[in-house]
Design a protein around this motif. Structure first.
Motif, PDB file in Angstrom:
ATOM      1  N   GLY A   1      -6.172  -0.734  -5.582  1.00 46.29           N
ATOM      2  CA  GLY A   1      -7.195  -1.282  -5.022  1.00 46.29           C
ATOM      3  C   GLY A   1      -7.894  -0.155  -4.312  1.00 46.29           C
ATOM      4  O   GLY A   1      -9.047  -0.340  -4.227  1.00 46.29           O
ATOM      5  N   GLN A   2      -7.091   0.525  -3.723  1.00 39.94           N
ATOM      6  CA  GLN A   2      -7.558   1.697  -2.901  1.00 39.94           C
ATOM      7  C   GLN A   2      -8.535   2.665  -3.678  1.00 39.94           C
ATOM      8  O   GLN A   2      -9.561   3.225  -3.173  1.00 39.94           O
ATOM      9  CB  GLN A   2      -6.670   2.392  -1.806  1.00 39.94           C
ATOM     10  N   TRP A   3      -7.884   3.016  -4.621  1.00 42.90           N
ATOM     11  CA  TRP A   3      -8.610   3.976  -5.613  1.00 42.90           C
ATOM     12  C   TRP A   3      -9.614   3.184  -6.307  1.00 42.90           C
ATOM     13  O   TRP A   3     -10.770   3.928  -6.382  1.00 42.90           O
ATOM     14  CB  TRP A   3      -7.285   4.270  -6.737  1.00 42.90           C
TER      15      TRP A   3
ATOM     16  N   SER B   1      -4.216  -3.908  -7.107  1.00 38.46           N
ATOM     17  CA  SER B   1      -5.354  -4.055  -6.153  1.00 38.46           C
ATOM     18  C   SER B   1      -5.177  -5.549  -5.807  1.00 38.46           C
ATOM     19  O   SER B   1      -5.019  -6.553  -6.641  1.00 38.46           O
ATOM     20  CB  SER B   1      -6.789  -4.004  -7.070  1.00 38.46           C
TER      21      SER B   1
ATOM     22  N   PHE C   1     -12.147  -7.099  -9.037  1.00 33.30           N
ATOM     23  CA  PHE C   1     -13.802  -6.648  -9.071  1.00 33.30           C
ATOM     24  C   PHE C   1     -14.531  -7.179 -10.133  1.00 33.30           C
ATOM     25  O   PHE C   1     -14.894  -6.484 -11.209  1.00 33.30           O
ATOM     26  CB  PHE C   1     -13.586  -5.167  -9.168  1.00 33.30           C
TER      27      PHE C   1
ATOM     28  N   LYS D   1     -21.809   3.379  -6.564  1.00 38.26           N
ATOM     29  CA  LYS D   1     -22.854   2.987  -5.876  1.00 38.26           C
ATOM     30  C   LYS D   1     -23.592   4.081  -5.137  1.00 38.26           C
ATOM     31  O   LYS D   1     -24.922   3.879  -5.267  1.00 38.26           O
ATOM     32  CB  LYS D   1     -22.301   1.866  -4.561  1.00 38.26           C
TER      33      LYS D   1
ATOM     34  N   TYR E   1      -1.975   7.703  -4.584  1.00 38.14           N
ATOM     35  CA  TYR E   1      -2.070   6.057  -4.559  1.00 38.14           C
ATOM     36  C   TYR E   1      -0.633   5.518  -5.455  1.00 38.14           C
ATOM     37  O   TYR E   1      -0.690   4.360  -5.459  1.00 38.14           O
ATOM     38  CB  TYR E   1      -3.332   5.654  -5.528  1.00 38.14           C
TER      39      TYR E   1
ATOM     40  N   GLU F   1       0.798  -1.320   0.029  1.00 42.17           N
ATOM     41  CA  GLU F   1      -0.148   0.004   0.068  1.00 42.17           C
ATOM     42  C   GLU F   1       0.871   1.095  -0.027  1.00 42.17           C
ATOM     43  O   GLU F   1       1.876   0.990   0.341  1.00 42.17           O
ATOM     44  CB  GLU F   1      -0.870   0.052   1.487  1.00 42.17           C
TER      45      GLU F   1
ATOM     46  N   ASN G   1     -15.683   2.618  -6.847  1.00 45.76           N
ATOM     47  CA  ASN G   1     -16.841   1.791  -6.709  1.00 45.76           C
ATOM     48  C   ASN G   1     -17.520   2.530  -5.558  1.00 45.76           C
ATOM     49  O   ASN G   1     -18.983   2.536  -5.890  1.00 45.76           O
ATOM     50  CB  ASN G   1     -16.342   0.417  -6.179  1.00 45.76           C
ATOM     51  N   LYS G   2     -17.217   3.155  -4.564  1.00 50.90           N
ATOM     52  CA  LYS G   2     -18.104   3.951  -3.659  1.00 50.90           C
ATOM     53  C   LYS G   2     -19.137   5.061  -4.500  1.00 50.90           C
ATOM     54  O   LYS G   2     -20.360   4.941  -4.180  1.00 50.90           O
ATOM     55  CB  LYS G   2     -17.204   4.501  -2.746  1.00 50.90           C
TER      56      LYS G   2
ATOM     57  N   GLN H   1     -11.730   1.139  -5.099  1.00 51.85           N
ATOM     58  CA  GLN H   1     -12.771   1.031  -4.043  1.00 51.85           C
ATOM     59  C   GLN H   1     -13.179   2.601  -3.894  1.00 51.85           C
ATOM     60  O   GLN H   1     -14.537   2.653  -3.901  1.00 51.85           O
ATOM     61  CB  GLN H   1     -12.157   0.688  -2.594  1.00 51.85           C
ATOM     62  N   GLN H   2     -12.859   3.461  -3.751  1.00 50.32           N
ATOM     63  CA  GLN H   2     -13.360   4.924  -3.796  1.00 50.32           C
ATOM     64  C   GLN H   2     -14.278   5.085  -5.225  1.00 50.32           C
ATOM     65  O   GLN H   2     -15.400   5.836  -5.098  1.00 50.32           O
ATOM     66  CB  GLN H   2     -12.184   6.112  -3.944  1.00 50.32           C
TER      67      GLN H   2
END
Length: 251
Positions: A60-62, A103, A107, A71, A89, A56, A67-68, A64-65
């Motif tokens: 993957g952290q990006w 990541s 996904f 949604k 990142y 890290e 994806n958030k 996730q943002q």
């Protein structure tokens, strides 16, 4: 030079594409080019570990943002991240190479639109060269990367039965709407006397030949064919990689 996005792709696992992507990024960096290496093998990438970097921050952290926000109902083509957010990142290798680590999770079913957001934002970075190590095979998010890249290096070792598989994968890519005019064939092993000459193989596949790399000593070690890193083998690979960079800079 204008920014160049290069996707390093293999039609099958074990083609050596990850080593090629890593060494190609390093070669551009040594020439003083601001270079970003992106590990797009979601859930399975190993570049950060091979380079001695932390897991890290990572892609993957990006994702996730992204994806958030998806949604929350925001369409992917309207998502915006500031340069500072994107830079948060990215890791920095001691050689000067920038790395966007993979990541740790995949996904499935969602990655394509998310990856398009990533690639679109990477286009805005000040890097002169961006190199993607991609997953082998045919998946929707890989199709997006291959379509958005300026150059796709299709890495193969030149064995006849592997080249037959490459022809089939190219056909599948074209059936899925991927244009292959920007694809180039890259041998990562010197052909033997019984192998089809690289130029003829490229012609049969309908692709230009990017170059022929001697097999990297690391790959030979993985198969137990060499007990040490021969200086001569390393020098041969370095010279061939420099020639490949020369061609890519001119294209």
């Amino acid at each position: 030079m204008a920014q160049k996005m290069i996707a390093v792709y293999g039609a099958r696992e074990g083609s050596g594409k990850t080593v090629v992507a890593r060494e190609l990024a390093g070669a551009f960096c040594l020439r003083g080019k601001k270079t970003l290496l992106v590990d797009m093998v979601l859930g399975e990438g190993r570049l950060s570990r091979a380079l001695g970097l932390s897991p890290e921050p990572n892609l993957g952290q990006w994702l996730q943002q992204i994806n958030k926000r998806l949604k929350e109902g925001q369409p992917y083509f309207r998502l915006r991240f500031s340069p500072e957010e994107v830079a948060s990142y990215v890791q920095h290798h001691y050689t000067g190479l920038d790395v966007l680590a993979t990541s740790p999770v995949d996904f499935p079913g969602q990655a394509a639109a998310m990856v398009e957001v990533v690639v679109t934002h990477l286009r805005k970075l000040p890097h002169e060269v961006i190199i993607f190590d991609t997953r082998s095979g045919v998946r929707e998010y890989i199709l997006r990367i291959l379509s958005m890249a300026d150059v796709v290096l299709l890495v193969e070792d030149g064995y006849h039965y592997h080249l037959q598989h490459v022809a089939g994968v190219l056909e599948r890519l074209r059936e899925n709407g991927v244009k292959t005019e920007h694809f180039q064939l890259l041998y990562n092993r010197m052909p033997s006397v019984v192998d089809e000459p690289p130029g003829e193989a490229a012609l049969d596949l309908g692709l230009p030949l990017a170059g022929v790399l001697p097999e990297h000593p690391e790959l030979r070690q993985m198969r137990g064919e060499a007990g040490f890193l021969s200086r001569d083998l390393v020098d041969q690979f370095t010279r061939a990689m420099d020639e490949l960079v020369d061609r890519l800079e001119k294209s």
